[in-house]
Design a protein around this motif. Structure first.
Motif, PDB file in Angstrom:
ATOM      1  N   HIS A   1      18.891  81.314  24.797  1.00 44.42           N
ATOM      2  CA  HIS A   1      17.513  81.795  24.845  1.00 44.42           C
ATOM      3  C   HIS A   1      16.735  81.365  26.078  1.00 44.42           C
ATOM      4  N   MET A   2      17.196  80.318  26.784  1.00 45.35           N
ATOM      5  CA  MET A   2      16.397  79.795  27.890  1.00 45.35           C
ATOM      6  C   MET A   2      17.155  79.737  29.210  1.00 45.35           C
ATOM      7  N   ARG A   3      18.440  80.095  29.212  1.00 45.05           N
ATOM      8  CA  ARG A   3      19.213  79.979  30.444  1.00 45.05           C
ATOM      9  C   ARG A   3      18.631  80.828  31.566  1.00 45.05           C
ATOM     10  N   GLU A   4      18.273  82.064  31.278  1.00 48.64           N
ATOM     11  CA  GLU A   4      17.778  82.963  32.322  1.00 48.64           C
ATOM     12  C   GLU A   4      16.438  82.489  32.865  1.00 48.64           C
ATOM     13  N   GLU A   5      15.573  82.004  31.971  1.00 46.94           N
ATOM     14  CA  GLU A   5      14.275  81.513  32.431  1.00 46.94           C
ATOM     15  C   GLU A   5      14.438  80.334  33.382  1.00 46.94           C
TER      16      GLU A   5
END
Length: 609
Positions: A569-573
Protein backbone atom coordinates in the motif's frame (compact mmCIF):
# COMPACT_ATOMS: atom_id res chain seq x y z
CA UNK A 1 8.80 -11.60 37.74
CA UNK A 2 9.28 -14.14 34.96
CA UNK A 3 11.90 -16.79 35.75
CA UNK A 4 13.81 -16.03 32.59
CA UNK A 5 14.70 -12.51 33.67
CA UNK A 6 18.48 -12.28 33.55
CA UNK A 7 18.85 -8.77 34.88
CA UNK A 8 18.85 -8.25 38.62
CA UNK A 9 18.21 -5.32 40.88
CA UNK A 10 21.27 -3.75 42.35
CA UNK A 11 21.35 -2.36 45.84
CA UNK A 12 20.85 1.19 44.56
CA UNK A 13 17.69 0.43 42.66
CA UNK A 14 19.27 0.40 39.22
CA UNK A 15 19.12 -2.42 36.73
CA UNK A 16 22.59 -3.71 36.02
CA UNK A 17 23.18 -6.52 33.56
CA UNK A 18 25.01 -8.63 36.09
CA UNK A 19 25.11 -7.74 39.72
CA UNK A 20 28.55 -6.75 40.89
CA UNK A 21 28.39 -5.58 44.48
CA UNK A 22 31.95 -4.27 44.57
CA UNK A 23 31.48 -2.27 41.38
CA UNK A 24 28.13 -0.88 42.48
CA UNK A 25 29.58 0.17 45.82
CA UNK A 26 32.41 1.94 43.99
CA UNK A 27 29.95 3.72 41.68
CA UNK A 28 27.92 4.90 44.67
CA UNK A 29 31.03 6.49 46.13
CA UNK A 30 32.29 7.94 42.86
CA UNK A 31 29.12 9.30 41.26
CA UNK A 32 26.69 11.95 42.33
CA UNK A 33 23.48 10.43 43.61
CA UNK A 34 21.30 11.65 40.73
CA UNK A 35 23.72 10.18 38.18
CA UNK A 36 24.16 6.87 39.98
CA UNK A 37 20.41 6.34 40.21
CA UNK A 38 20.24 6.44 36.42
CA UNK A 39 23.02 3.98 35.62
CA UNK A 40 21.46 1.77 32.96
CA UNK A 41 23.95 -1.05 32.66
CA UNK A 42 27.43 -2.22 33.51
CA UNK A 43 29.32 -4.90 31.67
CA UNK A 44 32.91 -6.14 31.48
CA UNK A 45 34.55 -5.81 28.09
CA UNK A 46 37.88 -5.33 26.36
CA UNK A 47 38.46 -1.66 25.51
CA UNK A 48 40.43 -0.21 22.59
CA UNK A 49 40.60 3.58 22.24
CA UNK A 50 43.05 6.46 22.09
CA UNK A 51 43.78 5.89 25.78
CA UNK A 52 43.54 2.11 26.14
CA UNK A 53 44.82 -0.78 24.09
CA UNK A 54 43.07 -4.11 24.73
CA UNK A 55 42.44 -3.43 28.42
CA UNK A 56 39.87 -5.50 30.28
CA UNK A 57 37.58 -2.98 32.00
CA UNK A 58 34.01 -2.32 33.07
CA UNK A 59 31.90 -0.15 30.77
CA UNK A 60 29.30 1.77 32.78
CA UNK A 61 26.41 3.33 30.92
CA UNK A 62 24.29 6.25 32.16
CA UNK A 63 21.69 8.38 30.39
CA UNK A 64 24.32 10.80 29.09
CA UNK A 65 27.77 9.17 29.10
CA UNK A 66 29.80 6.01 28.85
CA UNK A 67 32.25 5.58 31.72
CA UNK A 68 35.17 3.20 32.08
CA UNK A 69 36.73 1.78 35.20
CA UNK A 70 39.29 -0.93 35.86
CA UNK A 71 38.07 -4.47 36.32
CA UNK A 72 38.93 -4.01 39.97
CA UNK A 73 37.52 -0.46 40.11
CA UNK A 74 39.80 2.29 41.38
CA UNK A 75 39.14 5.32 39.16
CA UNK A 76 36.20 6.33 37.01
CA UNK A 77 36.78 7.92 33.60
CA UNK A 78 34.34 9.47 31.16
CA UNK A 79 34.99 7.62 27.90
CA UNK A 80 32.53 9.54 25.73
CA UNK A 81 29.51 11.78 26.09
CA UNK A 82 26.49 11.03 23.92
CA UNK A 83 26.48 14.63 22.71
CA UNK A 84 29.64 13.79 20.75
CA UNK A 85 28.53 10.41 19.38
CA UNK A 86 27.90 10.20 15.63
CA UNK A 87 27.24 6.49 15.29
CA UNK A 88 27.13 3.16 17.14
CA UNK A 89 27.86 0.08 15.07
CA UNK A 90 28.00 -3.65 15.67
CA UNK A 91 31.05 -4.89 13.76
CA UNK A 92 30.98 -8.37 12.25
CA UNK A 93 34.51 -9.64 12.85
CA UNK A 94 36.58 -12.08 14.91
CA UNK A 95 39.12 -10.19 17.05
CA UNK A 96 42.56 -11.64 16.60
CA UNK A 97 43.59 -10.97 20.21
CA UNK A 98 40.85 -13.28 21.56
CA UNK A 99 40.79 -17.03 21.25
CA UNK A 100 38.45 -19.97 21.61
CA UNK A 101 34.94 -19.38 22.90
CA UNK A 102 35.61 -15.73 23.76
CA UNK A 103 36.51 -15.00 20.16
CA UNK A 104 33.46 -16.78 18.77
CA UNK A 105 31.02 -15.13 21.18
CA UNK A 106 32.51 -11.64 21.17
CA UNK A 107 30.34 -8.68 20.23
CA UNK A 108 32.45 -5.89 18.79
CA UNK A 109 30.82 -2.48 19.30
CA UNK A 110 32.33 0.57 17.62
CA UNK A 111 31.33 4.03 18.85
CA UNK A 112 32.15 6.86 16.44
CA UNK A 113 32.42 10.30 18.00
CA UNK A 114 34.05 13.70 17.61
CA UNK A 115 36.54 15.14 20.02
CA UNK A 116 38.56 18.30 20.54
CA UNK A 117 41.42 16.26 21.98
CA UNK A 118 44.59 16.11 19.87
CA UNK A 119 45.68 12.71 18.65
CA UNK A 120 48.65 12.70 21.05
CA UNK A 121 48.74 10.54 24.16
CA UNK A 122 48.28 13.45 26.60
CA UNK A 123 45.86 11.39 28.64
CA UNK A 124 48.37 8.65 29.35
CA UNK A 125 51.22 11.11 29.91
CA UNK A 126 49.22 12.78 32.65
CA UNK A 127 48.27 9.45 34.16
CA UNK A 128 51.88 8.31 34.14
CA UNK A 129 52.94 11.49 35.92
CA UNK A 130 50.22 11.08 38.51
CA UNK A 131 50.64 7.34 38.94
CA UNK A 132 46.88 6.96 38.78
CA UNK A 133 46.97 3.20 38.61
CA UNK A 134 45.50 2.58 35.17
CA UNK A 135 47.74 0.44 32.98
CA UNK A 136 50.05 2.30 30.62
CA UNK A 137 49.37 1.14 27.10
CA UNK A 138 50.84 1.60 23.66
CA UNK A 139 48.85 3.45 21.00
CA UNK A 140 45.91 1.27 19.94
CA UNK A 141 46.11 -0.71 16.76
CA UNK A 142 43.44 0.84 14.58
CA UNK A 143 41.05 -1.60 13.04
CA UNK A 144 40.86 -1.59 9.26
CA UNK A 145 37.94 0.37 7.86
CA UNK A 146 36.81 -2.45 5.58
CA UNK A 147 35.32 -4.46 8.44
CA UNK A 148 31.71 -5.39 7.59
CA UNK A 149 29.28 -3.69 9.90
CA UNK A 150 25.68 -3.89 10.92
CA UNK A 151 24.58 -0.31 11.34
CA UNK A 152 21.59 1.25 13.04
CA UNK A 153 19.06 -1.49 12.44
CA UNK A 154 16.27 -2.30 14.81
CA UNK A 155 17.20 -5.94 15.09
CA UNK A 156 20.74 -5.27 16.20
CA UNK A 157 19.90 -2.57 18.64
CA UNK A 158 17.47 0.16 18.78
CA UNK A 159 16.13 1.34 21.89
CA UNK A 160 14.69 3.27 24.24
CA UNK A 161 13.24 6.62 26.28
CA UNK A 162 14.56 10.05 27.17
CA UNK A 163 15.13 12.11 30.18
CA UNK A 164 15.93 15.23 32.11
CA UNK A 165 18.05 15.87 35.12
CA UNK A 166 15.54 15.70 38.00
CA UNK A 167 15.88 18.56 40.45
CA UNK A 168 12.52 20.21 41.03
CA UNK A 169 8.87 19.37 41.36
CA UNK A 170 6.30 22.12 41.70
CA UNK A 171 2.77 21.39 42.74
CA UNK A 172 0.59 23.15 40.16
CA UNK A 173 3.76 24.87 38.91
CA UNK A 174 3.66 27.90 41.22
CA UNK A 175 -0.08 28.19 40.59
CA UNK A 176 -2.88 26.56 38.70
CA UNK A 177 -2.75 29.26 36.02
CA UNK A 178 -0.38 27.39 33.74
CA UNK A 179 -2.53 24.27 33.67
CA UNK A 180 -5.76 26.21 33.36
CA UNK A 181 -4.50 28.38 30.52
CA UNK A 182 -3.26 25.34 28.62
CA UNK A 183 -6.50 23.45 29.11
CA UNK A 184 -8.73 26.39 28.24
CA UNK A 185 -6.93 26.81 24.93
CA UNK A 186 -7.47 23.16 24.07
CA UNK A 187 -10.77 22.27 25.65
CA UNK A 188 -14.13 22.72 23.94
CA UNK A 189 -16.97 24.14 25.96
CA UNK A 190 -17.75 20.95 27.99
CA UNK A 191 -14.28 20.92 29.57
CA UNK A 192 -14.04 24.09 31.61
CA UNK A 193 -11.10 24.70 33.91
CA UNK A 194 -11.46 23.62 37.53
CA UNK A 195 -9.30 25.38 40.06
CA UNK A 196 -6.61 23.17 41.56
CA UNK A 197 -6.28 24.06 45.19
CA UNK A 198 -3.03 22.36 46.03
CA UNK A 199 0.30 24.15 46.08
CA UNK A 200 3.59 22.44 45.39
CA UNK A 201 5.96 24.46 47.51
CA UNK A 202 9.61 24.59 46.60
CA UNK A 203 11.98 23.27 49.17
CA UNK A 204 15.73 23.26 48.94
CA UNK A 205 17.43 20.12 50.16
CA UNK A 206 21.16 19.93 50.65
CA UNK A 207 22.33 16.59 49.33
CA UNK A 208 25.05 15.08 51.51
CA UNK A 209 27.56 13.21 49.40
CA UNK A 210 28.93 9.88 50.60
CA UNK A 211 32.60 9.66 51.42
CA UNK A 212 34.97 9.67 48.49
CA UNK A 213 36.91 6.64 47.42
CA UNK A 214 39.99 6.09 49.53
CA UNK A 215 41.93 5.20 46.42
CA UNK A 216 41.24 8.58 44.81
CA UNK A 217 40.71 11.30 47.43
CA UNK A 218 41.34 14.26 45.13
CA UNK A 219 37.96 15.75 44.09
CA UNK A 220 39.52 17.07 40.88
CA UNK A 221 40.30 13.58 39.66
CA UNK A 222 37.58 11.44 41.21
CA UNK A 223 35.03 10.51 38.63
CA UNK A 224 36.17 13.13 36.16
CA UNK A 225 32.54 13.98 35.61
CA UNK A 226 32.10 16.79 33.04
CA UNK A 227 28.80 18.23 34.19
CA UNK A 228 26.83 20.31 31.70
CA UNK A 229 26.60 23.98 32.67
CA UNK A 230 22.91 23.67 33.48
CA UNK A 231 23.32 20.78 35.89
CA UNK A 232 23.48 21.64 39.59
CA UNK A 233 26.33 20.30 41.65
CA UNK A 234 24.70 18.26 44.37
CA UNK A 235 27.70 18.01 46.67
CA UNK A 236 29.03 20.78 48.91
CA UNK A 237 31.87 22.89 47.49
CA UNK A 238 35.35 21.86 48.45
CA UNK A 239 37.04 23.74 51.29
CA UNK A 240 39.65 26.40 50.45
CA UNK A 241 43.20 25.11 50.26
CA UNK A 242 45.42 25.81 53.23
CA UNK A 243 48.63 24.95 51.36
CA UNK A 244 50.00 25.36 47.82
CA UNK A 245 48.87 22.66 45.38
CA UNK A 246 51.35 19.88 44.72
CA UNK A 247 52.54 18.86 41.26
CA UNK A 248 50.22 15.85 41.39
CA UNK A 249 47.25 18.03 42.23
CA UNK A 250 48.09 20.47 39.43
CA UNK A 251 48.22 17.57 36.97
CA UNK A 252 44.88 16.37 38.28
CA UNK A 253 43.38 19.80 37.67
CA UNK A 254 44.76 19.87 34.13
CA UNK A 255 43.31 16.44 33.42
CA UNK A 256 39.99 17.44 34.89
CA UNK A 257 39.82 20.53 32.67
CA UNK A 258 40.78 18.50 29.61
CA UNK A 259 38.00 16.02 30.20
CA UNK A 260 35.45 18.71 31.00
CA UNK A 261 35.81 20.56 27.73
CA UNK A 262 32.48 20.70 26.00
CA UNK A 263 31.94 19.93 22.34
CA UNK A 264 31.52 23.64 21.68
CA UNK A 265 35.01 24.43 22.89
CA UNK A 266 37.78 25.86 20.79
CA UNK A 267 40.06 23.83 18.61
CA UNK A 268 39.52 21.74 15.52
CA UNK A 269 37.44 18.63 16.04
CA UNK A 270 38.54 15.24 14.82
CA UNK A 271 36.81 11.90 14.57
CA UNK A 272 37.70 9.18 17.05
CA UNK A 273 36.57 5.67 17.84
CA UNK A 274 35.88 3.72 21.00
CA UNK A 275 35.85 -0.06 20.58
CA UNK A 276 34.12 -2.25 23.17
CA UNK A 277 34.51 -6.04 22.88
CA UNK A 278 31.84 -7.73 25.01
CA UNK A 279 32.89 -11.34 25.46
CA UNK A 280 29.54 -12.65 26.71
CA UNK A 281 27.30 -14.39 24.20
CA UNK A 282 24.26 -12.91 25.99
CA UNK A 283 25.69 -9.38 26.12
CA UNK A 284 23.09 -6.65 25.82
CA UNK A 285 25.54 -3.75 25.91
CA UNK A 286 24.88 -2.84 22.27
CA UNK A 287 21.13 -2.67 22.91
CA UNK A 288 21.67 -0.47 25.96
CA UNK A 289 24.01 1.83 24.05
CA UNK A 290 21.58 2.29 21.16
CA UNK A 291 18.75 2.89 23.61
CA UNK A 292 20.64 5.45 25.67
CA UNK A 293 21.94 7.31 22.62
CA UNK A 294 18.50 7.50 21.00
CA UNK A 295 17.00 8.73 24.25
CA UNK A 296 19.69 11.39 24.55
CA UNK A 297 19.28 12.79 21.03
CA UNK A 298 15.50 12.85 21.45
CA UNK A 299 15.74 14.73 24.73
CA UNK A 300 18.35 17.15 23.38
CA UNK A 301 16.22 17.91 20.32
CA UNK A 302 13.03 18.43 22.33
CA UNK A 303 14.82 20.90 24.57
CA UNK A 304 15.44 23.11 21.52
CA UNK A 305 11.72 23.87 21.52
CA UNK A 306 11.07 26.94 23.73
CA UNK A 307 7.68 25.76 24.97
CA UNK A 308 8.93 22.32 25.81
CA UNK A 309 12.00 23.76 27.51
CA UNK A 310 9.81 26.03 29.59
CA UNK A 311 7.74 23.05 30.73
CA UNK A 312 10.96 21.42 31.89
CA UNK A 313 12.47 24.66 33.13
CA UNK A 314 13.27 23.25 36.55
CA UNK A 315 15.86 20.94 35.01
CA UNK A 316 17.03 22.87 31.98
CA UNK A 317 16.83 26.60 32.69
CA UNK A 318 18.50 26.90 36.04
CA UNK A 319 20.35 30.14 36.59
CA UNK A 320 24.12 29.70 36.15
CA UNK A 321 25.94 29.80 39.44
CA UNK A 322 22.77 29.41 41.48
CA UNK A 323 21.74 26.13 43.05
CA UNK A 324 18.15 25.42 41.97
CA UNK A 325 15.71 24.35 44.65
CA UNK A 326 15.32 20.60 45.03
CA UNK A 327 12.21 18.82 46.19
CA UNK A 328 13.05 16.04 48.59
CA UNK A 329 12.14 12.45 47.80
CA UNK A 330 9.84 12.37 50.84
CA UNK A 331 7.90 15.45 49.77
CA UNK A 332 7.70 14.20 46.18
CA UNK A 333 6.29 10.90 47.43
CA UNK A 334 3.78 12.69 49.66
CA UNK A 335 2.51 14.99 46.90
CA UNK A 336 2.40 12.14 44.41
CA UNK A 337 0.34 10.06 46.85
CA UNK A 338 -2.02 13.01 47.32
CA UNK A 339 -2.47 13.46 43.59
CA UNK A 340 -2.97 9.72 43.11
CA UNK A 341 -5.71 9.59 45.75
CA UNK A 342 -7.57 12.44 44.05
CA UNK A 343 -7.33 10.74 40.65
CA UNK A 344 -8.61 7.44 42.07
CA UNK A 345 -11.53 8.88 44.01
CA UNK A 346 -14.95 7.54 43.14
CA UNK A 347 -17.21 9.62 40.95
CA UNK A 348 -14.54 12.07 39.81
CA UNK A 349 -15.90 14.46 37.22
CA UNK A 350 -14.41 14.36 33.72
CA UNK A 351 -13.28 17.98 33.83
CA UNK A 352 -11.47 17.47 37.12
CA UNK A 353 -9.91 14.26 35.83
CA UNK A 354 -8.62 16.05 32.75
CA UNK A 355 -6.93 18.83 34.73
CA UNK A 356 -5.47 16.45 37.29
CA UNK A 357 -3.92 14.44 34.46
CA UNK A 358 -2.53 17.64 32.93
CA UNK A 359 -0.92 18.39 36.25
CA UNK A 360 0.52 14.89 36.55
CA UNK A 361 1.88 15.09 33.00
CA UNK A 362 3.78 18.35 33.44
CA UNK A 363 5.02 17.41 36.91
CA UNK A 364 6.36 14.10 35.57
CA UNK A 365 8.25 15.90 32.81
CA UNK A 366 10.02 17.98 35.44
CA UNK A 367 10.85 15.25 37.91
CA UNK A 368 12.20 11.78 37.24
CA UNK A 369 11.57 10.77 40.86
CA UNK A 370 7.84 11.09 40.23
CA UNK A 371 8.17 8.83 37.18
CA UNK A 372 9.94 6.22 39.26
CA UNK A 373 7.24 6.40 41.91
CA UNK A 374 4.61 5.92 39.22
CA UNK A 375 5.91 2.41 38.43
CA UNK A 376 6.26 1.36 42.05
CA UNK A 377 2.51 1.16 42.51
CA UNK A 378 0.30 -0.46 39.91
CA UNK A 379 -2.84 1.44 40.90
CA UNK A 380 -2.31 4.62 38.92
CA UNK A 381 -0.96 2.90 35.81
CA UNK A 382 -3.91 0.49 35.73
CA UNK A 383 -6.27 3.43 36.24
CA UNK A 384 -4.80 5.32 33.28
CA UNK A 385 -5.12 2.27 31.03
CA UNK A 386 -8.69 1.72 32.14
CA UNK A 387 -9.48 5.40 31.53
CA UNK A 388 -8.09 5.14 28.00
CA UNK A 389 -10.10 1.99 27.30
CA UNK A 390 -13.33 3.56 28.49
CA UNK A 391 -12.77 6.97 26.95
CA UNK A 392 -11.65 5.89 23.48
CA UNK A 393 -13.45 2.60 23.00
CA UNK A 394 -16.15 2.39 25.65
CA UNK A 395 -18.60 4.84 24.12
CA UNK A 396 -19.30 6.42 20.77
CA UNK A 397 -21.32 9.36 19.56
CA UNK A 398 -24.41 8.86 17.45
CA UNK A 399 -22.40 9.56 14.31
CA UNK A 400 -19.84 6.92 15.24
CA UNK A 401 -17.08 9.54 15.50
CA UNK A 402 -15.09 10.36 18.61
CA UNK A 403 -16.26 13.36 20.58
CA UNK A 404 -13.91 16.21 21.43
CA UNK A 405 -14.01 15.26 25.11
CA UNK A 406 -13.05 11.68 24.30
CA UNK A 407 -10.08 12.75 22.22
CA UNK A 408 -8.84 15.35 24.68
CA UNK A 409 -8.97 12.97 27.62
CA UNK A 410 -7.47 10.08 25.64
CA UNK A 411 -4.61 12.27 24.39
CA UNK A 412 -3.58 13.45 27.85
CA UNK A 413 -3.68 9.85 29.13
CA UNK A 414 -1.47 8.60 26.29
CA UNK A 415 0.95 11.53 26.63
CA UNK A 416 1.22 10.92 30.37
CA UNK A 417 1.95 7.23 29.89
CA UNK A 418 4.64 8.08 27.33
CA UNK A 419 6.30 10.52 29.73
CA UNK A 420 6.39 7.86 32.46
CA UNK A 421 8.57 5.63 30.26
CA UNK A 422 11.30 8.25 29.87
CA UNK A 423 14.45 7.80 31.95
CA UNK A 424 12.95 4.92 33.90
CA UNK A 425 14.71 2.04 32.13
CA UNK A 426 16.68 1.30 35.30
CA UNK A 427 13.54 1.16 37.45
CA UNK A 428 13.01 -2.54 38.22
CA UNK A 429 9.39 -1.97 39.24
CA UNK A 430 8.57 -0.95 35.66
CA UNK A 431 9.64 -4.29 34.25
CA UNK A 432 7.91 -6.12 37.10
CA UNK A 433 4.62 -4.37 36.39
CA UNK A 434 4.69 -4.62 32.61
CA UNK A 435 5.72 -8.29 32.56
CA UNK A 436 3.37 -9.46 35.32
CA UNK A 437 0.81 -12.12 34.35
CA UNK A 438 2.57 -12.65 31.04
CA UNK A 439 2.43 -9.00 30.06
CA UNK A 440 -1.29 -8.51 30.68
CA UNK A 441 -1.07 -4.77 31.38
CA UNK A 442 1.24 -4.17 28.41
CA UNK A 443 -1.25 -5.96 26.16
CA UNK A 444 -4.04 -3.73 27.42
CA UNK A 445 -1.99 -0.59 26.70
CA UNK A 446 -1.23 -1.75 23.16
CA UNK A 447 -4.79 -2.66 22.30
CA UNK A 448 -6.25 0.46 23.91
CA UNK A 449 -4.10 3.03 22.11
CA UNK A 450 -4.77 1.76 18.56
CA UNK A 451 -7.76 3.50 16.99
CA UNK A 452 -9.38 4.00 13.59
CA UNK A 453 -7.88 7.14 11.98
CA UNK A 454 -10.74 7.30 9.44
CA UNK A 455 -13.56 7.57 11.96
CA UNK A 456 -13.78 11.35 11.94
CA UNK A 457 -13.77 11.55 8.13
CA UNK A 458 -16.80 9.32 7.98
CA UNK A 459 -18.48 11.37 10.69
CA UNK A 460 -17.76 14.78 9.08
CA UNK A 461 -16.63 16.29 12.39
CA UNK A 462 -14.14 18.91 11.26
CA UNK A 463 -13.09 20.20 14.68
CA UNK A 464 -12.42 16.72 15.98
CA UNK A 465 -10.25 15.93 12.95
CA UNK A 466 -7.53 18.12 14.44
CA UNK A 467 -7.92 16.52 17.85
CA UNK A 468 -7.78 13.04 16.33
CA UNK A 469 -4.57 13.96 14.51
CA UNK A 470 -3.05 15.08 17.82
CA UNK A 471 -4.14 11.83 19.45
CA UNK A 472 -2.56 9.76 16.67
CA UNK A 473 0.71 11.67 17.13
CA UNK A 474 0.64 10.90 20.86
CA UNK A 475 -0.23 7.25 20.20
CA UNK A 476 2.78 6.93 17.90
CA UNK A 477 5.06 8.31 20.62
CA UNK A 478 3.73 5.87 23.20
CA UNK A 479 4.01 2.95 20.78
CA UNK A 480 7.60 4.04 20.13
CA UNK A 481 8.32 3.87 23.87
CA UNK A 482 6.83 0.38 24.03
CA UNK A 483 9.01 -0.72 21.11
CA UNK A 484 12.04 0.61 22.97
CA UNK A 485 10.96 -1.50 25.91
CA UNK A 486 10.72 -4.44 23.52
CA UNK A 487 14.30 -4.04 22.32
CA UNK A 488 15.62 -3.63 25.84
CA UNK A 489 13.70 -6.72 26.95
CA UNK A 490 15.07 -8.91 24.15
CA UNK A 491 16.78 -11.88 25.74
CA UNK A 492 15.41 -11.18 29.22
CA UNK A 493 12.76 -13.87 29.08
CA UNK A 494 13.30 -17.47 28.13
CA UNK A 495 9.75 -18.28 27.04
CA UNK A 496 7.80 -16.78 24.16
CA UNK A 497 10.05 -13.67 24.00
CA UNK A 498 7.78 -11.85 26.44
CA UNK A 499 7.80 -8.07 25.83
CA UNK A 500 10.10 -8.39 22.81
CA UNK A 501 9.31 -6.40 19.66
CA UNK A 502 8.02 -9.56 17.97
CA UNK A 503 5.76 -10.20 20.95
CA UNK A 504 4.44 -6.62 20.99
CA UNK A 505 3.52 -6.74 17.30
CA UNK A 506 1.87 -10.13 17.72
CA UNK A 507 -0.31 -8.69 20.48
CA UNK A 508 -1.66 -5.86 18.28
CA UNK A 509 -1.96 -7.94 15.11
CA UNK A 510 -5.60 -8.99 15.73
CA UNK A 511 -6.70 -5.38 16.31
CA UNK A 512 -9.28 -4.47 13.65
CA UNK A 513 -7.83 -1.00 13.08
CA UNK A 514 -4.13 -1.86 13.14
CA UNK A 515 -3.56 -1.71 9.38
CA UNK A 516 -5.33 1.64 9.06
CA UNK A 517 -3.35 2.97 12.03
CA UNK A 518 0.01 1.93 10.52
CA UNK A 519 -1.00 3.29 7.12
CA UNK A 520 -1.77 6.66 8.70
CA UNK A 521 1.68 6.77 10.35
CA UNK A 522 3.35 5.94 7.01
CA UNK A 523 1.32 8.60 5.20
CA UNK A 524 2.50 11.21 7.68
CA UNK A 525 6.12 10.35 6.89
CA UNK A 526 5.40 10.71 3.17
CA UNK A 527 3.63 14.01 3.79
CA UNK A 528 6.61 15.46 5.66
CA UNK A 529 9.27 14.26 3.23
CA UNK A 530 7.52 14.50 -0.13
CA UNK A 531 7.66 18.29 -0.60
CA UNK A 532 10.13 20.86 0.56
CA UNK A 533 8.36 22.86 3.29
CA UNK A 534 8.47 26.64 3.51
CA UNK A 535 10.35 26.32 6.80
CA UNK A 536 12.32 23.66 8.66
CA UNK A 537 10.62 21.13 10.87
CA UNK A 538 10.35 22.19 14.48
CA UNK A 539 12.05 20.10 17.18
CA UNK A 540 8.84 18.31 18.17
CA UNK A 541 8.00 17.50 14.55
CA UNK A 542 11.54 16.24 13.95
CA UNK A 543 11.30 13.89 16.93
CA UNK A 544 7.90 12.65 15.77
CA UNK A 545 9.33 11.94 12.30
CA UNK A 546 12.15 9.94 13.90
CA UNK A 547 9.67 7.96 16.01
CA UNK A 548 7.45 7.22 13.02
CA UNK A 549 10.41 5.99 10.99
CA UNK A 550 11.44 3.69 13.84
CA UNK A 551 7.87 2.38 14.11
CA UNK A 552 7.71 1.61 10.40
CA UNK A 553 11.12 -0.06 10.48
CA UNK A 554 9.98 -2.26 13.36
CA UNK A 555 6.91 -3.28 11.34
CA UNK A 556 9.04 -4.12 8.31
CA UNK A 557 11.61 -6.13 10.27
CA UNK A 558 9.48 -7.89 12.87
CA UNK A 559 6.07 -8.54 11.34
CA UNK A 560 5.53 -10.28 8.01
CA UNK A 561 1.88 -9.14 7.97
CA UNK A 562 2.71 -5.47 8.45
CA UNK A 563 5.71 -5.63 6.12
CA UNK A 564 3.54 -7.06 3.35
CA UNK A 565 0.86 -4.45 3.99
CA UNK A 566 3.31 -1.54 3.85
CA UNK A 567 4.94 -2.79 0.67
CA UNK A 568 1.56 -3.33 -0.98
CA UNK A 569 0.00 0.00 0.00
CA UNK A 570 2.88 2.44 0.53
CA UNK A 571 5.74 1.29 -1.70
CA UNK A 572 4.83 3.55 -4.62
CA UNK A 573 4.33 6.60 -2.42
CA UNK A 574 7.73 6.16 -0.81
CA UNK A 575 9.44 5.36 -4.12
CA UNK A 576 8.16 8.36 -6.07
CA UNK A 577 7.36 10.96 -3.41
CA UNK A 578 10.01 10.53 -0.73
CA UNK A 579 13.51 11.66 -1.64
CA UNK A 580 16.48 11.53 0.71
CA UNK A 581 17.58 15.11 -0.19
CA UNK A 582 14.21 16.34 1.06
CA UNK A 583 14.95 14.86 4.47
CA UNK A 584 18.33 16.58 4.47
CA UNK A 585 16.75 19.97 3.69
CA UNK A 586 13.80 19.49 6.04
CA UNK A 587 15.83 18.59 9.13
CA UNK A 588 18.05 21.40 10.45
CA UNK A 589 21.65 20.18 10.82
CA UNK A 590 21.94 21.55 14.35
CA UNK A 591 19.21 19.21 15.63
CA UNK A 592 20.93 16.31 17.44
CA UNK A 593 18.37 13.94 15.97
CA UNK A 594 18.81 14.98 12.32
CA UNK A 595 21.69 12.70 11.35
CA UNK A 596 20.11 9.59 12.78
CA UNK A 597 16.73 10.41 11.24
CA UNK A 598 18.28 10.74 7.79
CA UNK A 599 19.83 7.30 8.18
CA UNK A 600 16.48 5.87 9.29
CA UNK A 601 14.80 7.34 6.20
CA UNK A 602 17.44 5.80 3.93
CA UNK A 603 17.00 2.39 5.57
CA UNK A 604 13.23 2.71 5.32
CA UNK A 605 13.43 3.42 1.59
CA UNK A 606 15.75 0.45 1.13
CA UNK A 607 13.42 -1.98 2.93
CA UNK A 608 10.33 -0.76 1.06
CA UNK A 609 11.81 -1.42 -2.39
Amino acid sequence: LHRGLVMSLSGSGSLISRRNIKLDSFLQRSMEGAVHERVRASEPCVVVSDAFNKVYMHAVLSDERVYLTEHKPRTLTVAVSFRRVRGIELVNDLPEFLSGRDRDHCQHIRILYVTDEPATRTFDWLRRDRGAGLPLVAPPSRRSSHCPTITHNLEGGYPAGRGFEPTLLRRSFRSAEEVRSASESLCPEPLQAVRIHRDWSEEEVRMVRPGRSASCPNPDTLGLLPHPPTQPRLHPPTQPRLHPPTTSERMGSVLSRLLRRDCGGGGEQREAELHLYAVSQTSRLHLHLQSAWSSFIIRSTLLLDPLYRRKCSSSSDSTPGKRPPIISWERTAHLFAQLTSELLQDGIHEESLYLLLQELNVAAQRNVALRRLFWRSSELCVFLVQTLEESLHGRQSLSGAYTADQLLLSTVVVETLAVMFRETQAEAARLHLLSARRGALTSRILLALICDPLTQSRGFVMYSEVLLSEYLDAACSLLFELLLLGHESSGCFSADDLLSVDWLLRVVQPHPHLLCFITHQAQQVVLVLSDLPESDLGPLQAVLLFQRCRLLLACLQHSSLLAQHLRSHMREEFRYLVKTPCAAETLPPHYPISGQTKREVELLLTLLR
